[in-house]
Design a protein around this motif. Structure first.
Motif, mmCIF file in Angstrom:
data_model
loop_
_atom_site.group_PDB
_atom_site.id
_atom_site.type_symbol
_atom_site.label_atom_id
_atom_site.label_comp_id
_atom_site.label_asym_id
_atom_site.label_seq_id
_atom_site.Cartn_x
_atom_site.Cartn_y
_atom_site.Cartn_z
ATOM 1 N N THR A 82 30.068 -45.299 20.387
ATOM 2 C CA THR A 82 29.038 -46.269 20.787
ATOM 3 C C THR A 82 28.497 -45.980 22.181
ATOM 4 O O THR A 82 27.283 -45.936 22.393
ATOM 5 C CB THR A 82 29.590 -47.701 20.736
ATOM 6 O OG1 THR A 82 30.019 -48.008 19.405
ATOM 7 C CG2 THR A 82 28.526 -48.718 21.132
ATOM 8 N N ARG A 83 29.387 -45.800 23.150
ATOM 9 C CA ARG A 83 28.935 -45.583 24.525
ATOM 10 C C ARG A 83 28.058 -44.325 24.626
ATOM 11 O O ARG A 83 26.956 -44.360 25.203
ATOM 12 C CB ARG A 83 30.136 -45.462 25.468
ATOM 13 C CG ARG A 83 29.746 -45.462 26.951
ATOM 14 C CD ARG A 83 30.942 -45.075 27.826
ATOM 15 N NE ARG A 83 32.103 -45.902 27.549
ATOM 16 C CZ ARG A 83 32.364 -47.067 28.131
ATOM 17 N NH1 ARG A 83 31.518 -47.551 29.027
ATOM 18 N NH2 ARG A 83 33.455 -47.747 27.826
ATOM 19 N N GLU A 84 28.550 -43.218 24.077
ATOM 20 C CA GLU A 84 27.811 -41.958 24.127
ATOM 21 C C GLU A 84 26.438 -42.097 23.454
ATOM 22 O O GLU A 84 25.425 -41.612 23.961
ATOM 23 C CB GLU A 84 28.628 -40.872 23.422
ATOM 24 C CG GLU A 84 27.972 -39.506 23.398
ATOM 25 C CD GLU A 84 28.779 -38.502 22.580
ATOM 26 O OE1 GLU A 84 28.197 -37.480 22.198
ATOM 27 O OE2 GLU A 84 29.972 -38.762 22.316
ATOM 28 N N ASN A 85 26.416 -42.800 22.311
ATOM 29 C CA ASN A 85 25.158 -42.955 21.574
ATOM 30 C C ASN A 85 24.176 -43.869 22.302
ATOM 31 O O ASN A 85 22.961 -43.695 22.198
ATOM 32 C CB ASN A 85 25.431 -43.477 20.164
ATOM 33 C CG ASN A 85 26.104 -42.440 19.290
ATOM 34 O OD1 ASN A 85 25.988 -41.241 19.542
ATOM 35 N ND2 ASN A 85 26.809 -42.881 18.257
ATOM 36 N N LEU A 86 24.689 -44.839 23.045
ATOM 37 C CA LEU A 86 23.809 -45.697 23.843
ATOM 38 C C LEU A 86 23.192 -44.922 25.001
ATOM 39 O O LEU A 86 22.015 -45.106 25.333
ATOM 40 C CB LEU A 86 24.590 -46.911 24.372
ATOM 41 C CG LEU A 86 24.835 -48.039 23.364
ATOM 42 C CD1 LEU A 86 25.920 -48.983 23.877
ATOM 43 C CD2 LEU A 86 23.551 -48.819 23.085
#
Length: 374
Positions: free
Chosen positions: A358-362
């Motif tokens: 999630t963090r990387e994709n955000l």
């Protein structure tokens, strides 16, 4: 360009603050020349209280209370407005995250600890108490809270019942004669993120019971308990407990507190944005980015991104919504509030992989948005 980043939490993955920082990081990596402000938001769900206390520069008070299964734990509440207002997060005393998966059992769990936090807030002299009820582990109609505040639940023989559904199903009468007198001079405001009523196919037991560990057999048991509680409450107070909007939230605790404590049930995101002066932040923005784990038609039922988008549109601003899941086709209703919806995941990504990244994709999505705007 000044961009206001105002996302909700991505449930079971990142809190709202972490989401905002990840999007900001991506924007700063992009080709866009911009300034940013992170304004994490919440609509009454888990994490709302913390954001309110942080935004309003409040202080945190720690106390020992009872968890959903009766164990002693350290919990906290916040004080804002020079100590006049207490902010309580139900999940901090009666939340799902306090229990292991195998411990979840809404027939045995109680909201008593949240009632203890209310008493401690009254001890501090609070004349208003704001309660965020998201993430509770209970379907007790708020009976645990009420029990901690002095209300007794009796069976046909006049015996006091333990404030858990497996015992409360035998309720015949409610004795409020020892209810904490200080409550008569205290305003209680409950932030709600769902409209569900207490009973019926969209009620507390049917919709939220399984999320809190209820089995197929437990759901009708819990529904019967809540129906009996509502019947007795209505007979004794004259208030139709089953007909209260938002009454199914937090395992029916909203309905119980509205009926017996005259608690105000309000739209969570609307109240949050007003309390935290969101309108002032909007005045400086050229664009707003919001989002949460899933954006769909349900978002328009009062969820955080809808509240942000509504106010942004009223201010004449464009809104970009980001989510782990978005509709596969254009949606006319959503398009009224979101100029663009962006999925942070690649097509076909499985849930476990999506949650882990999630963090990387955000960050990637923030970068993508920046380059697009540039």
């Amino acid at each position: 360009m000044h961009i206001l980043i105002a996302p909700n939490a991505f449930k079971n993955s990142l809190d709202a603050g972490q989401v905002a920082l990840a999007i900001e990081k991506g924007l700063k990596r992009s080709k866009l020349d911009c300034t940013t402000q992170c304004f994490p938001i919440a609509d009454g769900g888990d994490g709302t209280g913390t954001l309110i206390v942080e935004s309003c520069n409040g202080k945190v008070v720690w106390k020992e209370v009872t968890d959903p299964l009766g164990q002693k734990i350290k919990s906290s509440f916040g004080l804002i407005d020079y100590g006049k207002t207490a902010v309580i997060e139900m999940a901090d005393a009666s939340g799902l995250r306090l229990l292991k998966k195998e411990e979840l059992n809404p027939l045995k769990t109680s909201s008593y600890g949240t009632g203890e936090l209310i008493k401690f807030a009254l001890d501090e002299g609070a004349s208003r108490i704001i309660i965020a009820m998201g993430g509770s582990a209970t379907v007790d109609g708020g009976c645990g809270i009420l029990s901690a505040l002095g209300i007794r639940f009796l069976n046909n023989g006049g015996d006091v019942l333990q404030a858990v559904p497996e015992s409360l199903v035998n309720m015949a009468k409610i004795d409020a004669s020892d209810l904490d007198k200080r409550l008569s001079n205290c305003e209680i405001v409950i932030l709600c993120d769902v409209d569900n009523k207490l009973l019926g196919p969209q009620g507390a037991a049917t919709v939220f019971g399984p999320q809190k560990g209820a089995s197929i057999k437990d759901v009708p048991f819990l529904a019967n308990f809540l129906a009996n509680f509502a019947k007795i409450s209505t007979a004794q107070t004259g208030k139709n407990m089953a007909d209260i909007k938002h009454g199914g939230a937090a395992g029916g605790a909203t309905a119980g507190l509205n009926t017996w404590l005259n608690a105000k049930l309000v739209n969570g995101i609307e109240y949050f944005l007003k309390l935290t002066s969101f309108a002032e932040a909007l005045q400086h923005a050229d664009l707003v980015i919001t989002g949460e784990g899933s954006i769909d038609r349900q978002t328009l039922q009062g969820k955080g991104p809808y509240g942000v988008a509504l106010q942004a549109k009223q201010a004449g601003l464009k809104v970009i919504g980001v989510g782990g899941v978005i509709p596969s086709k254009p949606d006319e209703e959503l398009d009224r509030f979101f100029d663009q919806l962006i999925c942070i995941n690649e097509p076909g990504t499985d849930l476990a992989t999506a949650m882990a990244n999630t963090r990387e994709n955000l960050v990637k999505t923030g970068n993508k948005i920046g380059d697009m705007l540039a």
